[in-house]
Design an enzyme around this catalytic site. Structure first.
Site, short mmCIF file in Angstrom:
data_model
loop_
_atom_site.label_atom_id
_atom_site.label_comp_id
_atom_site.label_asym_id
_atom_site.label_seq_id
_atom_site.Cartn_x
_atom_site.Cartn_y
_atom_site.Cartn_z
N SER A 134 -31.96 11.08 -3.65
CA SER A 134 -33.03 11.43 -4.82
C SER A 134 -32.64 13.46 -4.66
CB SER A 134 -34.21 11.06 -3.62
OG SER A 134 -35.36 12.22 -4.55
N ARG A 144 -30.53 1.42 -4.72
CA ARG A 144 -30.27 2.04 -3.22
C ARG A 144 -30.83 1.45 -2.39
NH1 ARG A 144 -31.99 7.72 -5.40
NH2 ARG A 144 -30.39 8.18 -5.89
N ASP A 184 -35.23 13.40 -11.41
CA ASP A 184 -35.03 12.04 -11.00
C ASP A 184 -33.77 11.69 -11.40
OD1 ASP A 184 -36.44 9.27 -10.31
OD2 ASP A 184 -34.77 8.91 -10.64
N ARG A 212 -35.47 14.85 -5.52
CA ARG A 212 -36.64 15.51 -4.57
C ARG A 212 -36.18 16.80 -4.01
NH1 ARG A 212 -36.78 10.71 -0.59
NH2 ARG A 212 -36.34 9.22 -2.24
N ASP A 239 -44.88 6.39 -12.45
CA ASP A 239 -44.66 4.90 -11.88
C ASP A 239 -44.26 5.31 -9.98
OD1 ASP A 239 -41.89 7.07 -11.65
OD2 ASP A 239 -40.63 6.06 -13.04
N HIS A 240 -43.90 6.18 -9.41
CA HIS A 240 -43.33 5.70 -8.57
C HIS A 240 -45.21 5.48 -7.61
CE1 HIS A 240 -40.18 7.87 -9.67
NE2 HIS A 240 -39.11 7.20 -8.26
C1 MIC Z 1 -35.17 7.78 -5.79
O1 MIC Z 1 -35.27 5.89 -6.27
O2 MIC Z 1 -35.25 7.84 -4.76
C2 MIC Z 1 -36.29 8.13 -6.19
C3 MIC Z 1 -37.47 8.02 -5.37
O3 MIC Z 1 -36.56 7.80 -8.01
C4 MIC Z 1 -36.00 9.69 -6.38
C5 MIC Z 1 -36.88 10.40 -7.11
C6 MIC Z 1 -37.92 11.22 -6.25
O4 MIC Z 1 -37.55 10.72 -4.17
O5 MIC Z 1 -39.59 11.26 -6.22
C7 MIC Z 1 -34.45 10.12 -7.05
O6 MIC Z 1 -33.55 9.44 -7.29
O7 MIC Z 1 -34.50 10.90 -7.13
FE1 SF4 Z 2 -37.64 4.05 -9.63
FE2 SF4 Z 2 -35.91 6.02 -8.11
FE3 SF4 Z 2 -36.18 3.04 -8.00
FE4 SF4 Z 2 -35.07 3.92 -10.15
S1 SF4 Z 2 -34.40 4.40 -8.03
S2 SF4 Z 2 -36.77 2.05 -10.00
S3 SF4 Z 2 -36.33 5.42 -10.76
S4 SF4 Z 2 -38.11 4.58 -7.44
#
Ligand code: MIC
Ligand code: SF4
Length: 740
Positions: free
Chosen positions: A628, A434, A146, A630, A81-82
C-alpha cells in the site's frame, strides 16, 4: 507534448519509449533542457491531476489543511470506496457505512468543497475504475494516494501511487519529485484465447519478476499482443504492476483506448489523442529493438499463455491452473474453496463481469449448483447500473451471489464474513490483486488465491482449488457430467454505458466560506501536530522490533477494522507493526521492552520508550513496506518515537513516506549485518551530523554483553530530502516556506 517530446529525442539522441515521452513532457521546468539518467537522477515533475481515496485522503487532507493554501493547484478528486463493509449486500451495507462513517465522509466532503476538490460519494465506485472512466487520458501524468493509481496506465497514462505527503506537494502547487525510473519492456505477441485473460498476463509477469522485481522501474507493454487487449484489460495488467513493486506500468495509445474513450463519453479526448497519435506510444525503432532501449525485456506469447492462480499469501507465487492439485497436496493447502469473490479495482469492468457471467450462466443453464459462496463488487455505479440493465447481475443472483457495494469491500478486509467462527484453515479465490496474510478477512489461515474473474467463477462453482475447467467436468443436479465452455465477454456495452446518479459532487467555485470542523473528542479524526525534528544525535536508541520475513504495509499498519482510525494518528498508531513477526521468538505483537525486561505489544513498548525519552529503531528484511501507499505506516512509527527503520531493501512508496515524515529509512550496506542485530541492542549513530547525499551512515550497535559492531548503512536521501529530515518533516518545510 509534441514539442517537448521532439526536444527530448534531440537531447537524448535516441528514439523514445512511451514512458520517456510522458516523463519528459511533464517536467516541472517545462521544455526539457537535458537528458536524465535512469535510476539515478531525481527529477521534478508536474502531474496533471491527483486522485485520493477515503482511507488515505483523511491524512492527506489533514496535512494539506496545514499547508496554508485556499485551493488545490491541480484538478483533484476524492473517492469514498474503502470504508464500506461488505456483509448483507449493497443497499444495506451502504446505509450502514453512511451511518458508521458519517463523520469521516462529512469531513472529506466539506474539505473537498472548501478546497475545490471533486468528491465521489460512497457507492460511486472504486477510485481506479472511476478514474479510468472519467479522468485518465493518453499521455497524461497523474499521482494518487493509493498504490493502484497505476491502473490508469490502461489508458496510456503514467499514473503513480504516492503517500499523502507527496500529493500535498502537488496540491499546494509545488513540483513532485521522483527518481527517473528504469524501464522494463514487456513484448506481447499473439492473442488471448480460451480461458486465458488479461489477468493472466500480469499473474505471469508477477511470477517472473517477483514482488520486488519491478522496483524503481516503469513497465511498458507493447507488441501486437498489447494491441489485441481491451482497454480495461490493459488497466488490469497495469493495476497489478503494483504487486511487482513497479513505479507504474503503461501501454501505448491504440484503437482499444479510442473505443473506450468514445464509450465513456469522451470523444473529444479521443479526437485530441488521434491528432498526436505517434507521440502517445513508443517510437517504432524502440519496439523493433527493445533490448537496445529498455533496461530489461520480457516476452510473453499470448497464444501460449496459460491461465494462472497466484497465491497463497503472496501475489507472485504463480501456478498454472491444472497444476494446483499437486502443489496444494505438497503444501497442505485446503482444496475446498469456500468463497469466490469478483471485483476490486483491478477486475471489475463491464468486460470482466460479462466474462464471469458467461461462466455463471452456464452453471445455471446446466443445472450445476455453485459449491462456494459468491460475492461481487462492481467497479463503479456506472458499471453496476449498466450491468443490471443488461441482465448481467441477475445471472449472478441466480447463482445466489451477493452483490456488494461498488467499493473495495473484501479486498481490503471490509468483509464481515459470517461463515467462519474462528481462525479455521480455509481457501478462497478472488480476482483482487493482493492476497497477503489476513488481508481479506483478518484470518491468518485463510489461503487466498488470485485469478481472473472467469476463473474465479469456475473454481467457485466447482468448489475445488484443483478444478481445471479446460479438462475437468462437473456433476449437475441430474447426476450428469457437464463441462464448462470457454468464457465469452463483451468488451463494451453494446447499448452504451448508462447511469442515473454516478455519485459525483462538484465543489464550490469559491469554498472560502465552508467550515471544516474536527471535534477534539473525535476518535476518528485528529488535527495534526507538527513533528519535532529528530536531530543529528541519535544515541542510545533501542531496538523496537527486528521484523522477520515479509513485512508489508498490511503488517505495519493493518487495514480491515483499523481503517476506522485512518484520520486519527494517535489511535491508529495502536496497530503499529502488530502484524510483523518478531525475529526473536517468531511471535507477532510481542517484543521486549529493554527498559523493564518485560514483553509487550509493539505499540505499547514503543510508547514506553517514547515516554522515557528514548528513540527506537525498527529492523527489517527485503522489500520492507511492500504494498500500500498508506503513509500511516510511516507516520505511526514517527509518532511513536521511532527514529530509524533499517532494512535490507525498501518498497518505493514506503521509503519515500518515511523520508517525507522526517525520519531515517536506511538499508544495510552488507545485507548479512541483519543477522548481527540482537534483541537487546542499542544504536548509536556515529556520523549523522554529516548526513549527505550518497554518503553511507555508520551506526554503532551495542549488544547485551557489551560487544559492539559498527554497521554501515546506505541511504537514498538527496539534498532536499535531508532538509525534510532536518525540519522534522516535508510538511514542516512547506509551512515554513509558505510563511516566509
Ligand atoms: C490497498 O489495496 O492496499 C489499499 C487499501 O488500497 C492501499 C491504500 C490504503 O491503505 O489506504 C493501497 O494500495 O495503497
Ligand atoms: Fe480498493 Fe486497494 Fe482493493 Fe483496489 S486494491 S479494490 S484500491 S483496496
Amino acid at each position: 507534448m509534441a514539442q517537448r517530446v521532439d526536444k527530448a529525442r534531440e537531447l537524448t539522441g535516441k528514439p523514445l519509449t512511451l514512458s520517456e515521452k510522458i516523463l519528459y513532457a511533464h517536467l516541472w521546468d517545462g521544455t526539457p533542457t537535458k537528458s536524465f539518467e535512469r535510476g539515478k537522477d531525481y527529477v521534478d515533475f508536474a502531474p496533471d491531476r491527483i486522485a485520493c481515496q477515503d482511507a488515505t485522503a483523511q491524512m492527506a487532507l489533514l496535512q494539506f489543511m496545514q499547508a496554508g493554501k485556499s485551493k488545490v493547484a491541480v484538478p483533484t478528486t476524492v473517492h469514498c470506496d474503502h470504508l464500506i463493509q461488505a456483509k448483507q449486500g449493497a443497499a444495506k451495507d451502504l446505509r450502514r457505512a453512511n451511518e458508521t462513517s458519517n463523520e469521516v465522509f462529512d469531513f472529506l466532503g466539506s474539505v473537498s468543497n472548501k478546497y475545490g476538490i471533486g468528491f465521489w460519494k460512497p457507492g460511486a465506485g472504486i477510485i481506479h475504475q472511476v478514474v479510468l472512466e472519467n479522468y485518465a487520458f493518453p499521455g497524461g501524468m497523474m499521482i494518487g494516494t493509493d498504490s493502484h493509481t497505476v491502473n490508469a496506465g490502461g489508458l496510456g497514462m503514467v499514473a503513480i501511487g504516492v503517500g499523502g505527503a507527496d500529493a500535498v506537494d502537488v496540491m499546494a502547487g509545488m513540483a513532485w519529485e521522483l527518481k527517473f525510473p528504469k524501464l522494463i519492456g514487456v513484448k506481447l505477441t499473439g492473442k488471448l484465447n480460451g480461458w486465458t485473460s488479461a489477468k493472466d498476463v500480469i499473474l505471469k509477469v508477477a511470477g517472473i519478476l517477483t514482488v520486488k522485481g519491478g522496483t524503481g522501474a516503469i513497465i511498458e507493454y507493447f507488441g501486437e499482443g498489447a494491441q489485441n487487449l481491451s482497454c480495461t484489460g490493459k488497466g488490469t495488467i497495469c493495476n497489478m504492476g503494483a504487486e511487482v513493486g513497479a513505479t507504474t506500468s503503461t501501454f501505448g495509445y491504440d484503437d482499444s483506448m479510442e473505443r473506450y474513450l468514445r464509450a465513456t463519453d469522451r470523444s473529444d479526448v479521443a479526437d485530441a489523442a488521434n491528432q498526436i497519435r505517434e507521440y502517445l506510444t513508443g517510437d517504432d525503432q524502440v519496439y523493433a529493438n527493445p533490448e537496445q532501449y529498455f533496461d530489461q525485456v520480457i516476452e510473453i506469447n499470448l497464444d501460449e499463455l496459460q491461465p494462472h492462480l497466484n497465491g497463497p499469501f503472496t501475489p507472485d507465487l504463480a501456478t498454472p491452473v491444472g497444476e494446483l492439485g499437486e502443489k496444494a497436496a505438497t503444501n497442505d493447502w485446503p482444496l475446498k474453496v469456500d468463497w469466490g469473490l469478483i471485483g476490486s479495482c483491478t477486475n471489475s469492468s463491464y468486460e470482466d463481469l460479462t466474462r464471469a457471467a458467461s461462466i455463471a450462466k452456464q452453471a445455471v443453464d446446466k443445472k450445476v449448483k455453485a459449491k462456494s459462496d459468491f460475492g461481487i463488487n462492481p467497479g463503479s455505479e456506472q458499471i453496476r447500473y449498466t450491468a443490471e440493465r443488461d441482465g448481467i447481475l441477475k445471472i449472478f443472483e441466480d447463482l445466489d451471489a451477493t452483490i456488494f457495494t461498488n467499493a473495495c469491500g473484501p479486498c481490503i478486509g471490509q468483509w464481515d464474513r459470517s461463515d467462519l467462527k474462528g481462525e479455521e484453515k480455509n481457501t478462497i479465490v478472488h480476482s483482487f490483486n493482493r492476497n497477503f496474510s489476513k488481508r481479506a478477512d483478518g484470518n491468518p489461515n485463510t489461503h487466498a488465491f488470485v485469478g481472473s474473474p472467469e476463473m474465479v467463477a469456475a473454481i467457485a462453482i466447482s468448489g475445488r482449488l484443483d478444478f481445471n475447467p479446460m479438462t475437468d467436468t462437473l456433476l449437475n443436479e441430474d447426476g450428469q457430467e457437464v463441462k464448462l465452455d470457454e468464457p465469452a465477454g463483451i468488451e463494451l456495452p453494446p447499448q452504451g454505458f448508462a447511469v442515473e446518479d454516478a455519485g459525483y459532487v462538484e465543489p464550490l467555485v469559491d469554498g472560502s466560506g465552508v467550515e471544516v470542523s474536527v471535534s477534539p473528542s473525535s476518535e476518528r479524526l485528529q488535527l495534526l501536530t507538527p513533528f519535532k525534528p529528530i536531530g543529528d544525535q541519535i544515541k542510545g536508541a533501542k531496538l523496537l522490533i527486528k521484523a522477520f520475513g515479509k513485512c508489508t504495509t498490511d503488517h505495519i499498519s493493518m487495514a480491515g477494522p483499523w481503517l476506522r482510525y485512518r484520520g486519527h494518528l494517535d489511535n491508529i498508531s495502536n496497530n503499529m507493526l502488530i502484524g510483523a513477526v518478531n525475529a526473536f521468538g517468531k511471535k507477532t505483537n510481542f517484543v521486549k521492552n529493554q527498559l523493564t525486561g518485560e514483553y509487550g505489544g509493539v505499540p505499547d513498548v514503543a510508547r514506553a520508550y517514547k515516554a522515557a525519552g528514548v528513540y527506537s529503531v525498527v529492523v527489517g528484511d527485503h522489500n520492507y513496506g511492500e504494498g500500500s501507499s498508506r503513509e500511516h505506516a510511516a507516520m505511526e512509527p514517527r509518532h511513536l518515537g521511532v527514529a530509524a527503520v533499517i532494512v535490507k531493501s525498501f518498497a518505493r512508496i514506503h521509503e519515500t513516506n518515511l523520508k517525507k515524515q522526517g525520519m531515517l529509512g536506511l538499508t544495510f550496506v552488507n545485507e548479512s549485518d541483519y543477522d548481527l542485530i540482537q534483541e537487546n541492542d542499542t544504536f548509536n549513530f556515529l556520523d549523522l551530523d554529516q548526513f549527505a547525499p550518497e554518503k553511507p551512515l555508520n551506526v554503532e550497535v551495542v549488544h547485551d554483553d557489551g560487544t559492539k559492531d559498527v554497521i554501515a548503512l546506505n541511504h537514498t536521501y538527496n539534498h532536499s530530502q535531508i532538509a525534510w529530515f532536518k525540519e522534522g518533516s516535508a510538511l514542516n518545510l512547506i509551512k515554513k516556506e509558505n510563511a516566509s
